[in-house]
Scaffold this motif. Structure first.
Motif, PDB file in Angstrom:
ATOM      1  N   THR A 128      50.759  29.891  -2.527  1.00 55.28           N
ATOM      2  CA  THR A 128      50.572  31.110  -1.729  1.00 55.28           C
ATOM      3  C   THR A 128      51.823  31.971  -1.797  1.00 55.28           C
ATOM      4  O   THR A 128      51.750  33.189  -2.015  1.00 55.28           O
ATOM      5  N   THR A 129      52.967  31.333  -1.621  1.00 52.89           N
ATOM      6  CA  THR A 129      54.200  32.129  -1.529  1.00 52.89           C
ATOM      7  C   THR A 129      54.519  32.817  -2.864  1.00 52.89           C
ATOM      8  O   THR A 129      55.038  33.925  -2.862  1.00 52.89           O
ATOM      9  N   VAL A 130      54.158  32.192  -3.989  1.00 49.11           N
ATOM     10  CA  VAL A 130      54.434  32.871  -5.264  1.00 49.11           C
ATOM     11  C   VAL A 130      53.394  33.954  -5.582  1.00 49.11           C
ATOM     12  O   VAL A 130      53.522  34.652  -6.583  1.00 49.11           O
ATOM     13  N   SER A 131      52.396  34.084  -4.719  1.00 49.28           N
ATOM     14  CA  SER A 131      51.345  35.088  -4.976  1.00 49.28           C
ATOM     15  C   SER A 131      51.564  36.386  -4.202  1.00 49.28           C
ATOM     16  O   SER A 131      50.704  37.275  -4.249  1.00 49.28           O
ATOM     17  N   VAL A 132      52.681  36.496  -3.484  1.00 49.83           N
ATOM     18  CA  VAL A 132      52.847  37.650  -2.597  1.00 49.83           C
ATOM     19  C   VAL A 132      52.840  38.975  -3.355  1.00 49.83           C
ATOM     20  O   VAL A 132      52.205  39.945  -2.932  1.00 49.83           O
ATOM     21  N   SER A 133      53.490  39.024  -4.540  1.00 53.08           N
ATOM     22  CA  SER A 133      53.518  40.321  -5.238  1.00 53.08           C
ATOM     23  C   SER A 133      52.118  40.659  -5.777  1.00 53.08           C
ATOM     24  O   SER A 133      51.725  41.828  -5.778  1.00 53.08           O
ATOM     25  N   ASN A 134      51.359  39.635  -6.210  1.00 53.62           N
ATOM     26  CA  ASN A 134      49.965  39.908  -6.626  1.00 53.62           C
ATOM     27  C   ASN A 134      49.156  40.436  -5.450  1.00 53.62           C
ATOM     28  O   ASN A 134      48.360  41.359  -5.576  1.00 53.62           O
ATOM     29  N   TRP A 135      49.387  39.811  -4.278  1.00 52.77           N
ATOM     30  CA  TRP A 135      48.655  40.225  -3.072  1.00 52.77           C
ATOM     31  C   TRP A 135      48.970  41.692  -2.718  1.00 52.77           C
ATOM     32  O   TRP A 135      48.073  42.446  -2.342  1.00 52.77           O
ATOM     33  N   LEU A 136      50.237  42.079  -2.901  1.00 51.26           N
ATOM     34  CA  LEU A 136      50.601  43.467  -2.576  1.00 51.26           C
ATOM     35  C   LEU A 136      49.935  44.452  -3.545  1.00 51.26           C
ATOM     36  O   LEU A 136      49.801  45.633  -3.247  1.00 51.26           O
TER      37      LEU A 136
END
Ligand SMILES: C[S@@+](CC[C@H](N)C(=O)[O-])C[C@H]1O[C@@H](n2cnc3c(N)ncnc32)[C@H](O)[C@@H]1O
Ligand SMILES: COc1cc(O)c2c(=O)c(O)c(-c3ccc(O)c(O)c3)oc2c1
Length: 310
Positions: A128-136
């Motif tokens: 989850t934490t490495v997906s933050v930029s994808n999420w943004l």
């Protein structure tokens, strides 16, 4: 372009370089803590350090260490000593002991934070934490959905192994907080109440402590069906499975511990309206008790940004 002498004289650059290593290598400590917990190091030290334990005794007592890897333990211990989890005693014949914060890694310490460390390093959380930029960049509501295709709560309902890690992490925090809540500094909040719903109360640690401390107060834990499972209350403690967005049982007071921060402002308003429907007016003693970690607003820039947007 800086030449070598310029670099040497550039204190700001050297300082930035040092600081950048702190950031680059910040992943090392949490993974070393997880590794130490999984190897059983804190518990072995606790049982055998009398008052200290030598490296060779420590290595010999680690139940699942492959002997071919014994030479790697000193570097692991060095990192954990440097970070304040273990003491290293050179004068007293080379040995290790637990520090105060190191004790919180023990399996049986009443205020153990072990489960929280293991949750924070769970692959599902790391993904989850490495997906933050994808999420943004996408239009999904949470980074968890970007990484795993469904909400954290739906995932927990389907994956009991991960759900167990999460519930244990929450329970570990609740043990300390519930002792605090029923102590002299906070118990006034509950005095005079006859009923309370711990909304999203998880495994019931807080509600149970309140029920025991206030025998004439009925404590109800409301949480999702996969969390409540077949938990049955006794005496003045009751477990109810359901969604807080559908219906909250009537009571004098509602406790929301670590709930609001999981939801958008719109969802929080929806939830607080539901809470209001379930309690008497303020004049008649109704109250909503909110427990959250609050960041101080010392240099105002970040939180003012949020205030402008909401
Ligand atoms: C961050 S945890 C906090 C647990 C507990 N209050 C504590 O502090 O240890 C959030 C809790 O809300 C529960 N929850 C999430 N959605 C919910 C819903 N719609 N209705 C009831 N509980 C919900 C979760 O299952 C979880 O137990
Ligand atoms: C004080 O520390 C807290 C308190 C909380 O209440 C939560 C929480 O509710 C939560 O969902 C998560 C969380 C974080 C990453 C994930 O991938 C995930 O599935 C869940 O972390 C928390 C950490």
């Amino acid at each position: 372009m800086l030449n070598n002498n310029d670099i040497c004289a550039n204190d700001q650059l050297i300082q930035a370089e040092v600081q950048s290593w702190d950031y680059v290598l910040s992943y090392v400590l949490p993974s070393c803590i997880k590794c130490a917990i999984e190897l059983g190091i804190p518990d072995v030290l606790h049982k055998n350090a009398n008052p200290i334990m030598s490296l060779s005794d420590l290595v010999a007592n680690l139940p699942n260490l492959n002997p071919s890897k014994a030479s790697f333990i000193p570097i692991l211990m060095r990192i954990l000593v440097h970070s304040g989890l273990f003491n290293y005693h050179q004068q007293q014949g080379d040995g290790y002991s637990l520090t105060g914060v190191g004790r919180l890694l023990l399996e049986d310490d009443p205020f153990s934070k072990r489960s929280f460390f293991l949750f924070a390093e769970h692959p599902v959380v790391l993904n989850t934490t490495v997906s933050v930029s994808n999420w943004l960049r996408d239009d999904l509501p949470t980074a968890f959905e970007t990484a795993h295709g469904k909400s954290h709560w739906d995932y927990c309902a389907e994956e009991p192994e991960f759900s167990g890690f999460f519930d244990n992490a929450m329970t570990s925090d609740s043990r300390l907080i519930s002792n605090l809540l029923i102590s002299d500094c906070c118990k006034g909040v509950f005095e005079g109440l006859t009923s309370l719903v711990d909304v999203g109360g998880g495994t019931g640690t807080v509600a149970m402590a309140i029920a025991n401390a206030f025998p004439s107060l009925k404590s109800i834990v409301l949480d999702l069906p996969h969390v409540i499972g077949d938990r049955k209350g006794t005496g003045n403690l009751e477990f109810i499975a359901g969604s807080m967005f559908d219906k909250i049982p009537h009571a004098n007071a509602i406790l929301l511990k670590w709930i609001l921060h999981n939801w958008s402002d719109q969802d929080c308003v929806k939830l607080l309206k539901k809470c209001k429907e379930s309690i008497p007016s303020k004049e008649k003693g109704g109250k909503v008790i909110i427990i959250e970690i609050v960041m101080e607003d010392n240099n105002s820039n970040g939180s003012n940004l949020f205030k402008h947007n909401t």
